[in-house]
Design a protein around this motif. Sequence first.
Motif, mmCIF file in Angstrom:
data_model
loop_
_atom_site.group_PDB
_atom_site.id
_atom_site.type_symbol
_atom_site.label_atom_id
_atom_site.label_comp_id
_atom_site.label_asym_id
_atom_site.label_seq_id
_atom_site.Cartn_x
_atom_site.Cartn_y
_atom_site.Cartn_z
ATOM 1 N N GLN A 1 0.815 -1.215 0.000
ATOM 2 C CA GLN A 1 0.000 0.000 0.000
ATOM 3 C C GLN A 1 0.847 1.262 0.000
ATOM 4 O O GLN A 1 0.577 2.214 -0.743
ATOM 5 C CB GLN A 1 -0.931 -0.001 1.215
ATOM 6 C CG GLN A 1 -1.899 1.184 1.251
ATOM 7 C CD GLN A 1 -2.818 1.218 0.036
ATOM 8 O OE1 GLN A 1 -3.574 0.279 -0.200
ATOM 9 N NE2 GLN A 1 -2.753 2.276 -0.762
ATOM 10 N N LYS A 2 1.885 1.289 0.817
ATOM 11 C CA LYS A 2 2.735 2.476 0.897
ATOM 12 C C LYS A 2 3.481 2.730 -0.408
ATOM 13 O O LYS A 2 3.592 3.872 -0.863
ATOM 14 C CB LYS A 2 3.724 2.345 2.058
ATOM 15 C CG LYS A 2 3.088 2.473 3.437
ATOM 16 C CD LYS A 2 4.132 2.424 4.534
ATOM 17 C CE LYS A 2 3.496 2.610 5.907
ATOM 18 N NZ LYS A 2 4.499 2.566 6.995
ATOM 19 N N SER B 1 0.951 3.955 -3.072
ATOM 20 C CA SER B 1 0.605 5.367 -2.849
ATOM 21 C C SER B 1 1.780 6.272 -3.205
ATOM 22 O O SER B 1 1.594 7.339 -3.810
ATOM 23 C CB SER B 1 0.210 5.581 -1.388
ATOM 24 O OG SER B 1 -0.936 4.828 -1.051
ATOM 25 N N TRP C 1 1.840 9.391 -6.034
ATOM 26 C CA TRP C 1 2.195 10.772 -5.710
ATOM 27 C C TRP C 1 3.437 11.228 -6.472
ATOM 28 O O TRP C 1 3.551 12.402 -6.848
ATOM 29 C CB TRP C 1 2.387 10.934 -4.204
ATOM 30 C CG TRP C 1 1.070 11.024 -3.492
ATOM 31 C CD1 TRP C 1 0.495 10.090 -2.676
ATOM 32 C CD2 TRP C 1 0.135 12.108 -3.570
ATOM 33 N NE1 TRP C 1 -0.733 10.514 -2.239
ATOM 34 C CE2 TRP C 1 -0.989 11.754 -2.770
ATOM 35 C CE3 TRP C 1 0.125 13.334 -4.223
ATOM 36 C CZ2 TRP C 1 -2.088 12.590 -2.625
ATOM 37 C CZ3 TRP C 1 -0.987 14.175 -4.083
ATOM 38 C CH2 TRP C 1 -2.065 13.804 -3.291
ATOM 39 N N TRP D 1 -5.382 8.935 -11.569
ATOM 40 C CA TRP D 1 -5.971 8.763 -10.240
ATOM 41 C C TRP D 1 -7.265 7.971 -10.299
ATOM 42 O O TRP D 1 -7.575 7.176 -9.407
ATOM 43 C CB TRP D 1 -6.209 10.136 -9.593
ATOM 44 C CG TRP D 1 -4.978 10.647 -8.916
ATOM 45 C CD1 TRP D 1 -4.094 11.571 -9.400
ATOM 46 C CD2 TRP D 1 -4.465 10.238 -7.646
ATOM 47 N NE1 TRP D 1 -3.062 11.774 -8.516
ATOM 48 C CE2 TRP D 1 -3.270 10.966 -7.417
ATOM 49 C CE3 TRP D 1 -4.889 9.342 -6.677
ATOM 50 C CZ2 TRP D 1 -2.502 10.825 -6.266
ATOM 51 C CZ3 TRP D 1 -4.133 9.192 -5.521
ATOM 52 C CH2 TRP D 1 -2.953 9.926 -5.330
ATOM 53 N N ASN E 1 -7.534 4.416 -8.219
ATOM 54 C CA ASN E 1 -8.479 4.200 -7.123
ATOM 55 C C ASN E 1 -9.202 2.868 -7.215
ATOM 56 O O ASN E 1 -9.750 2.382 -6.225
ATOM 57 C CB ASN E 1 -9.505 5.343 -7.077
ATOM 58 C CG ASN E 1 -8.922 6.619 -6.521
ATOM 59 O OD1 ASN E 1 -7.989 6.590 -5.726
ATOM 60 N ND2 ASN E 1 -9.448 7.767 -6.953
#
Length: 313
Positions: free
Chosen positions: A229-230, A233, A237, A274, A278
Motif C-alpha cells: 500500500q505504501k 501510494s 504521488w 488517479w 483508485n
Amino acid sequence: MNQFYKQSSAIFPGSWFSAFWKFSRPHTIMGTSLSVLGLYLITLGVTSTKFSSLHISQILATWIACICGNIYIVGLNQLEDIDIDKINKPDLPLASGAFTRGQGQLIVIITGIVALAVAWLTGPFLLGMVVISLAIGTAYSLPPIRLKQFPFWAALCIFSVRGTVVNLGLFLHFNWLLQGSQGIPGAVWALTVFILVFTFAIAIFKDIPDMEGDRVYNITTFTLQLGQQKVFSLALWVLTICYVGMILVALFRLAEVNTIFILITHTVALIVMWWQGNGVDLQDKKAITNFYQFIWKLFFIEYLIFPISCLLA
C-alpha cells in the motif's frame, strides 16, 4: 512439454519469434522506440530543422542500436533471474522453457555486440549513450555487483538510464547529426527531469506484484520493506509530481513548449491516472499488473505529447 515446444518451434518459426518477442519485454521495446522518435522530433522542433528523407537512415540506425541495447539489458536480467521468474513471471521464455539458457545467452551476446557496433558506426554521442546504458544494465543484473539486490541502487539504475542517459544522449546524438545549436535547451531538460522522476515511480512499482519470488530469493525491494500500500501510494504521488511539475514548466514558460497543449493533456492524464488507481485491488496480482502496464502507457504517451508540444511552440 518443453521438448515438444522446441521441436514445434523449429517447424513453425512464428513460435520462436513469439518467444523472442516476450524475451525482449515488449513494453520496454515500445518505450525505447518512442524515446528515439520523440527525441528526434524534439530536436527538429528546438533547432528549427526541417525533416529530410536523408534522416530516415539515421533514425533507423539509432533505433537498431537502442533496441539491441534494450534487449541485451532485459535479456541479461532474465538470464540471472530464471528461478525467480519461475515464481514471479512463469510465462517468460527462459522461465517457461521456451528458450534454453544457451539460447538466451546467444541472444544477449549478439544484441550487445550489434548495439555497440551500430552505435560506433553512427556517431560518438550514440556510442557513449549505448556504452553507459549497457554498463549500468550489466551492473544491475550480473553478479557479483548485482545492484538489483539493493532497493536504492536498483531504482537508481533504472531511472538514470531511462531518465537521464537516454534522453540527453539521444538529443546530443540527433543534434550532432543535424548540426543543430550548441547546448541543451530547456525543453530537453524538462522532459529529462519528467522521465527521470516518472521512471523512479516505475522502478518502485514494478516490484509490487513480485513480492513472492523476491522474498524467497532474498531480493530486497521497497515493497518488501514498506509494504504494497505504501509503495503504491508513493508511486501515485511521484507521478502526480511529474504532471504538476510539467504543467508549472509550461505556465512559467521554462521550456520551448505550447502552454495550452501541455496544460490540457497533462491535466487529463493526471485525472485518468488517479481514476484508474483508485480501482486497483492490491490483493489481486492481475489488477496490479494491469495498472503497471497502464503506467507504461502513460510513459509512452508522454513521448508523443511532449514532442508535439515542442513542434507547436
